[in-house]
Design a protein around this motif. Structure first.
Motif, PDB file in Angstrom:
ATOM      1  N   PHE A 167       0.670  -0.984  -0.015  1.00 51.67           N
ATOM      2  CA  PHE A 167       0.024   0.288   0.318  1.00 51.67           C
ATOM      3  C   PHE A 167       0.761   1.010   0.134  1.00 51.67           C
ATOM      4  CE2 PHE A 167      -2.460  -3.006   2.728  1.00 51.67           C
ATOM      5  CZ  PHE A 167      -3.784  -3.726   1.687  1.00 51.67           C
ATOM      6  N   LEU A 168       0.392   2.344  -0.746  1.00 51.08           N
ATOM      7  CA  LEU A 168       0.604   3.382  -0.043  1.00 51.08           C
ATOM      8  C   LEU A 168       0.663   3.803   1.635  1.00 51.08           C
ATOM      9  CD1 LEU A 168       1.689   6.235  -1.192  1.00 51.08           C
ATOM     10  CD2 LEU A 168      -0.576   7.260  -0.963  1.00 51.08           C
ATOM     11  N   GLU A 169       2.576   4.073   1.351  1.00 53.50           N
ATOM     12  CA  GLU A 169       2.748   4.110   2.964  1.00 53.50           C
ATOM     13  C   GLU A 169       2.961   5.805   3.624  1.00 53.50           C
ATOM     14  OE1 GLU A 169       6.468   1.819   3.745  1.00 53.50           O
ATOM     15  OE2 GLU A 169       4.778  -0.336   3.661  1.00 53.50           O
ATOM     16  N   GLY A 170       3.893   6.416   2.424  1.00 51.35           N
ATOM     17  CA  GLY A 170       3.999   7.963   3.019  1.00 51.35           C
ATOM     18  C   GLY A 170       3.848   8.499   1.495  1.00 51.35           C
ATOM     19  N   ILE A 171       4.043   9.987   2.305  1.00 50.80           N
ATOM     20  CA  ILE A 171       3.804  11.155   1.067  1.00 50.80           C
ATOM     21  C   ILE A 171       4.877  12.761   1.516  1.00 50.80           C
ATOM     22  CG2 ILE A 171       2.898  12.927  -0.437  1.00 50.80           C
ATOM     23  CD1 ILE A 171       0.181  11.115  -0.146  1.00 50.80           C
ATOM     24  N   ASP A 172       6.253  13.027   1.225  1.00 55.19           N
ATOM     25  CA  ASP A 172       6.517  14.217   1.445  1.00 55.19           C
ATOM     26  C   ASP A 172       6.445  15.243   0.481  1.00 55.19           C
ATOM     27  OD1 ASP A 172       8.048  12.364   4.056  1.00 55.19           O
ATOM     28  OD2 ASP A 172       8.150  11.449   2.344  1.00 55.19           O
TER      29      ASP A 172
END
Length: 205
Positions: A167-172
């Motif tokens: 899954f998508l785990e992070g956005i920076d």
């Protein structure tokens, strides 16, 4: 949430050129993998760092995403607020399930919703139109780094980085001003049955 919208809106200004990934095969694998989960829930923590602030601003909440219908972004701390983002419409949801259209900044909010829905559905065109993409890692632990192609946007935005596995785990998000926003998702899982309120807010998926 308004800060998240303002930052992510930078992703989707219109442009005729498509981004080129350094590893297009990996990019396709990642997007296919994200699209294989049509309904997911997750917890999130959003941290905003700004050189002008004495301390980071932190918020927490829950996310529900349903391919083809949109998402519910529910902030639970330090305040409570729920938004239904359905691409063409953004509405605030009260505790009785009543929807009130958010009119200020409708265009930007709708664009953000469409971008996120597209990425999670494995259809990234709206997010890739004016970015170069560096795809690194493997299908089980990947990083996608988006850098702007146009000078006007590059003066504001340094990069947007997505990372994850199944899954998508992070956005920076990093801006040239020194401001950074970090969003971390946890306990991501299949959504299961939707409540009546959730179904109503997302158009009865």
């Amino acid at each position: 949430m308004r800060r998240l919208i303002a930052l992510l809106t930078l992703l989707i200004a219109a442009c005729a050129l498509h981004a080129q990934a350094q590893d297009p095969a990996l990019l396709k694998q990642v997007l296919d993998q994200l699209a294989s989960h049509p309904q997911v829930r997750a917890n999130f923590q959003q941290t905003r760092e700004n050189p002008a602030l004495a301390a980071p601003q932190v918020s927490q909440g829950k996310l529900l995403f349903v391919i083809g219908h949109g998402m519910l972004w529910q902030t639970t701390a330090p305040y409570q607020d729920t938004l239904a983002l359905t691409g063409s419409r953004t509405a605030r949801v009260d505790d009785k399930g009543q929807l009130q259209t958010v009119r200020n900044g409708d265009r930007g909010v709708a664009q953000v919703s469409q971008m996120l829905q597209g990425m999670l559905a494995g259809k990234p065109d709206e997010a890739l139109r004016q970015f170069n993409v560096d795809a690194q890692g493997t299908s089980t632990q990947w990083t996608l780094r988006f850098t702007p192609k146009q000078a006007r946007m590059a003066r504001v935005l340094t990069a947007i980085t997505l990372n994850g596995g199944q899954f998508l785990e992070g956005i920076d998000i990093a801006l040239h001003s020194g401001e950074q926003t970090h969003i971390r998702f946890s306990d991501t899982r299949k959504a299961g049955a939707l409540s009546a309120l959730e179904q109503h807010a997302l158009g009865n998926p």
